[in-house]
Design a protein around this motif. Structure first.
Motif, PDB file in Angstrom:
ATOM      1  N   MET A  41       0.738 -75.769  47.544  1.00 44.46           N
ATOM      2  CA  MET A  41       1.875 -75.930  46.643  1.00 44.46           C
ATOM      3  C   MET A  41       1.500 -75.354  45.289  1.00 44.46           C
ATOM      4  O   MET A  41       0.398 -75.608  44.784  1.00 44.46           O
ATOM      5  CB  MET A  41       2.251 -77.403  46.488  1.00 44.46           C
ATOM      6  CG  MET A  41       3.454 -77.596  45.584  1.00 44.46           C
ATOM      7  SD  MET A  41       4.047 -79.297  45.505  1.00 44.46           S
ATOM      8  CE  MET A  41       2.879 -80.023  44.388  1.00 44.46           C
ATOM      9  N   VAL A  42       2.396 -74.583  44.699  1.00 44.33           N
ATOM     10  CA  VAL A  42       2.180 -74.058  43.355  1.00 44.33           C
ATOM     11  C   VAL A  42       2.411 -75.204  42.379  1.00 44.33           C
ATOM     12  O   VAL A  42       3.486 -75.801  42.364  1.00 44.33           O
ATOM     13  CB  VAL A  42       3.124 -72.874  43.058  1.00 44.33           C
ATOM     14  CG1 VAL A  42       2.973 -72.416  41.612  1.00 44.33           C
ATOM     15  CG2 VAL A  42       2.847 -71.720  44.011  1.00 44.33           C
ATOM     16  N   VAL A  43       1.389 -75.534  41.582  1.00 45.44           N
ATOM     17  CA  VAL A  43       1.504 -76.669  40.662  1.00 45.44           C
ATOM     18  C   VAL A  43       1.656 -76.242  39.211  1.00 45.44           C
ATOM     19  O   VAL A  43       1.974 -77.063  38.361  1.00 45.44           O
ATOM     20  CB  VAL A  43       0.308 -77.647  40.804  1.00 45.44           C
ATOM     21  CG1 VAL A  43       0.339 -78.323  42.159  1.00 45.44           C
ATOM     22  CG2 VAL A  43      -1.011 -76.955  40.570  1.00 45.44           C
ATOM     23  N   GLY A  44       1.446 -74.969  38.914  1.00 46.98           N
ATOM     24  CA  GLY A  44       1.631 -74.534  37.538  1.00 46.98           C
ATOM     25  C   GLY A  44       1.331 -73.064  37.344  1.00 46.98           C
ATOM     26  O   GLY A  44       0.768 -72.397  38.214  1.00 46.98           O
ATOM     27  N   ARG A  45       1.762 -72.599  36.187  1.00 46.52           N
ATOM     28  CA  ARG A  45       1.497 -71.225  35.768  1.00 46.52           C
ATOM     29  C   ARG A  45       1.145 -71.241  34.291  1.00 46.52           C
ATOM     30  O   ARG A  45       1.638 -72.077  33.536  1.00 46.52           O
ATOM     31  CB  ARG A  45       2.725 -70.340  35.970  1.00 46.52           C
ATOM     32  CG  ARG A  45       3.082 -70.126  37.423  1.00 46.52           C
ATOM     33  CD  ARG A  45       4.171 -69.087  37.554  1.00 46.52           C
ATOM     34  NE  ARG A  45       4.544 -68.913  38.948  1.00 46.52           N
ATOM     35  CZ  ARG A  45       3.904 -68.131  39.799  1.00 46.52           C
ATOM     36  NH1 ARG A  45       2.877 -67.440  39.395  1.00 46.52           N
ATOM     37  NH2 ARG A  45       4.294 -68.035  41.044  1.00 46.52           N
ATOM     38  N   ALA A  46       0.331 -70.298  33.898  1.00 47.86           N
ATOM     39  CA  ALA A  46      -0.004 -70.158  32.484  1.00 47.86           C
ATOM     40  C   ALA A  46       1.247 -69.667  31.738  1.00 47.86           C
ATOM     41  O   ALA A  46       2.186 -69.164  32.364  1.00 47.86           O
ATOM     42  CB  ALA A  46      -1.154 -69.171  32.319  1.00 47.86           C
ATOM     43  N   PRO A  47       1.275 -69.772  30.413  1.00 48.16           N
ATOM     44  CA  PRO A  47       2.459 -69.359  29.644  1.00 48.16           C
ATOM     45  C   PRO A  47       2.931 -67.925  29.911  1.00 48.16           C
ATOM     46  O   PRO A  47       4.117 -67.661  29.880  1.00 48.16           O
ATOM     47  CB  PRO A  47       2.016 -69.529  28.197  1.00 48.16           C
ATOM     48  CG  PRO A  47       0.988 -70.606  28.258  1.00 48.16           C
ATOM     49  CD  PRO A  47       0.270 -70.399  29.559  1.00 48.16           C
TER      50      PRO A  47
END
Length: 76
Positions: A41-47
């Motif tokens: 699962m993708v939990v985040g991305r950098a700005p």
């Protein structure tokens, strides 16, 4: 629908379909546990959207987008 890992949205789940990288990069990706059949699962991305953080097998892993492009996933 099969797409690259980069295309998954935050909180979207997928199952790895194939790793198309070869050589040292392909070995490194597979050594990190990114092998066909693995659910993630993708939990985040950098700005700036690079890197992408994925949760799988009880841990969180960050990958650069150019690495994620070599990983085909089926969105769940």
């Amino acid at each position: 629908m099969v797409t690259s890992m980069r295309q998954l949205a935050v909180n979207q789940k997928g199952c790895i379909n194939a790793v198309t990288a070869s050589g040292e990069l392909g070995r490194r990706i597979r050594d990190m546990g990114l092998v066909p059949g693995t659910q993630l699962m993708v939990v985040g991305r950098a700005p700036l959207a690079d890197p992408v953080a994925v949760r799988m097998k009880g841990f969180t892993l960050s990958l650069r987008n150019n690495e994620a492009d070599y990983i085909s996933v089926e969105a769940l």
